[in-house]
Design a protein around this motif. Structure first.
Motif, PDB file in Angstrom:
ATOM      1  N   VAL A   1       3.296 -57.773  59.016  1.00  0.00           N
ATOM      2  CA  VAL A   1       3.099 -56.663  58.073  1.00  0.00           C
ATOM      3  C   VAL A   1       3.732 -55.392  58.626  1.00  0.00           C
ATOM      4  N   VAL A   2       3.537 -55.136  59.912  1.00  0.00           N
ATOM      5  CA  VAL A   2       4.132 -53.950  60.530  1.00  0.00           C
ATOM      6  C   VAL A   2       5.656 -54.054  60.550  1.00  0.00           C
ATOM      7  N   ILE A   3       6.181 -55.241  60.915  1.00  0.00           N
ATOM      8  CA  ILE A   3       7.626 -55.445  60.927  1.00  0.00           C
ATOM      9  C   ILE A   3       8.208 -55.231  59.531  1.00  0.00           C
ATOM     10  N   ALA A   4       7.539 -55.777  58.515  1.00  0.00           N
ATOM     11  CA  ALA A   4       8.019 -55.614  57.140  1.00  0.00           C
ATOM     12  C   ALA A   4       7.945 -54.163  56.688  1.00  0.00           C
TER      13      ALA A   4
ATOM     14  N   GLN B   1      20.880 -48.785  61.979  1.00  0.00           N
ATOM     15  CA  GLN B   1      20.226 -48.334  63.211  1.00  0.00           C
ATOM     16  C   GLN B   1      18.717 -48.205  63.019  1.00  0.00           C
ATOM     17  N   ALA B   2      18.299 -47.755  61.837  1.00  0.00           N
ATOM     18  CA  ALA B   2      16.869 -47.634  61.554  1.00  0.00           C
ATOM     19  C   ALA B   2      16.201 -49.005  61.526  1.00  0.00           C
ATOM     20  N   GLY B   3      16.928 -50.021  61.028  1.00  0.00           N
ATOM     21  CA  GLY B   3      16.381 -51.375  61.028  1.00  0.00           C
ATOM     22  C   GLY B   3      16.154 -51.902  62.429  1.00  0.00           C
TER      23      GLY B   3
ATOM     24  N   TYR C   1      12.154 -52.703  66.087  1.00  0.00           N
ATOM     25  CA  TYR C   1      11.860 -53.559  67.237  1.00  0.00           C
ATOM     26  C   TYR C   1      11.576 -52.720  68.484  1.00  0.00           C
ATOM     27  N   ILE C   2      12.233 -51.571  68.575  1.00  0.00           N
ATOM     28  CA  ILE C   2      11.943 -50.663  69.690  1.00  0.00           C
ATOM     29  C   ILE C   2      10.504 -50.160  69.585  1.00  0.00           C
ATOM     30  N   LEU C   3      10.101 -49.786  68.385  1.00  0.00           N
ATOM     31  CA  LEU C   3       8.740 -49.291  68.180  1.00  0.00           C
ATOM     32  C   LEU C   3       7.707 -50.380  68.451  1.00  0.00           C
ATOM     33  N   VAL C   4       8.002 -51.599  68.037  1.00  0.00           N
ATOM     34  CA  VAL C   4       7.084 -52.715  68.303  1.00  0.00           C
ATOM     35  C   VAL C   4       6.989 -52.975  69.801  1.00  0.00           C
TER      36      VAL C   4
END
Length: 325
Positions: A266-269, A290-292, A296-299
């Protein structure tokens, strides 16, 4: 920004086949690490064997779909035995290195031209869905509401996946309440003490590796039911996602992997839909691509904070985590 579309796409992942498949694989990883203390970084290999074992059995040998699924599980069990014989006596850090290498070997074997007749090498396999879809008990039509609207095929895949997940959860719950499970937890805490009581630690570890590997292989089968088997899906990033899910929900818990899978996807989506929209709107000083990647960096940052401040996960008990003493 289209908040309706963002919310709908995000909520759809709660019942996505990908979420269910990852929940199954993370449940198998919980048996390995959470209960047995096995630092397995090769779950992608078990998932690949489940998916390929199922697809090859149907396409190349014309085996019924349900028998093909059993063959996929048996392939994972055999891999667990072959992997476990030389590695289960290794220290945990060496075991992690060996298992991640073994998973890469499995993936590369499926991409080689030597087995192209069966695996179609890097292009993967498709067209094995006929038998499974023919067993669909739901008549044609649309089911559900809102973001959870599916046709009969999508509903059948999700119902079957949820049934397999429920069986896996029930199996793990039953095993960990049994004497076998209590011995396994003892091995996780202090295998020398368990060995001094006359228990065969190696045999228990092997059994845990096989059980968790078969559950992971079932996750691999559910993962490929909606589309195709592609070897590029089984890279090390898949294993790292599973570890994130496991640590998020709680390693030594029965329901933690399922909760972790739902929250993770859910967070990834959400980030995958929201961040590119923010970039296009000029809110973020970067391109949509780049935002996409930023999600993964935030996760990854969130995972580091989780390990620091709550290593037992959402549902876990800190007293059960061997690395928190």
């Amino acid at each position: 920004m289209d908040w309706g579309a963002i919310l709908s796409n995000t909520l759809s992942y709660i019942l996505s086949p990908v979420t269910i498949a990852y929940a199954l694989a993370a449940t198998g990883l919980a048996v390995h690490f959470g209960y047995a203390g096995l630092l397995n970084f090769g779950m992608a290999g078990f998932m690949a064997l489940g998916g390929y074992g199922y697809a090859i059995s149907v396409l190349s040998f014309g085996i019924p779909w349900w028998i093909a699924m059993i063959i996929g599980l048996l392939a994972a069990a055999l891999f667990a035995v072959i992997l476990g014989i030389p590695t289960l006596r290794l220290r945990s850090d060496y075991l992690a290195i060996v298992t991640i290498a073994a998973a890469e070997i499995v993936r590369l074997l499926f991409t080689t031209q030597v087995f192209d007749q069966f695996t179609n090498s890097a292009d993967g396999l498709g067209g094995y869905h006929e038998g499974f879809r023919a067993a669909n008990p739901f008549p044609p039509g649309q089911y559900g509401w809102g973001p959870w609207t599916f046709n009969e095929t999508g509903l059948w895949v999700r119902v079957f996946g949820l049934l397999m997940l429920a069986l896996a959860i029930l199996l793990v719950w039953s095993l960990m309440r049994s004497p076998w499970g209590r011995v396994l937890k003892g091995i996780r805490e202090d295998e020398d003490a368990v060995r001094s009581l006359g228990k065969n630690v190696f045999a228990y570890k092997m059994q845990a590796l096989v059980v968790g590997g078969c559950i992971g292989a079932m996750g691999g089968i559910v993962y490929v039911l909606p589309s195709a088997v592609v070897p590029s899906s089984y890279t090390t990033s898949l294993t790292f996602f599973l570890w994130t899910i496991l640590l998020l929900g709680g390693a030594a818990t029965v329901f933690g992997p399922s909760l972790g899978a739902v929250i993770f996807w859910v967070v990834i989506a959400l980030l995958g839909n929201l961040l590119p929209e923010m970039a296009d709107a000029g809110i973020l000083p970067m391109t949509a691509i780049q935002a996409g990647t930023l999600r993964y960096i935030l996760v990854g940052v969130a995972l580091m904070l989780l390990v620091i401040f709550r290593p037992q996960g959402i549902l876990g008990d800190k007293r059960e985590m061997t690395f928190v003493k």
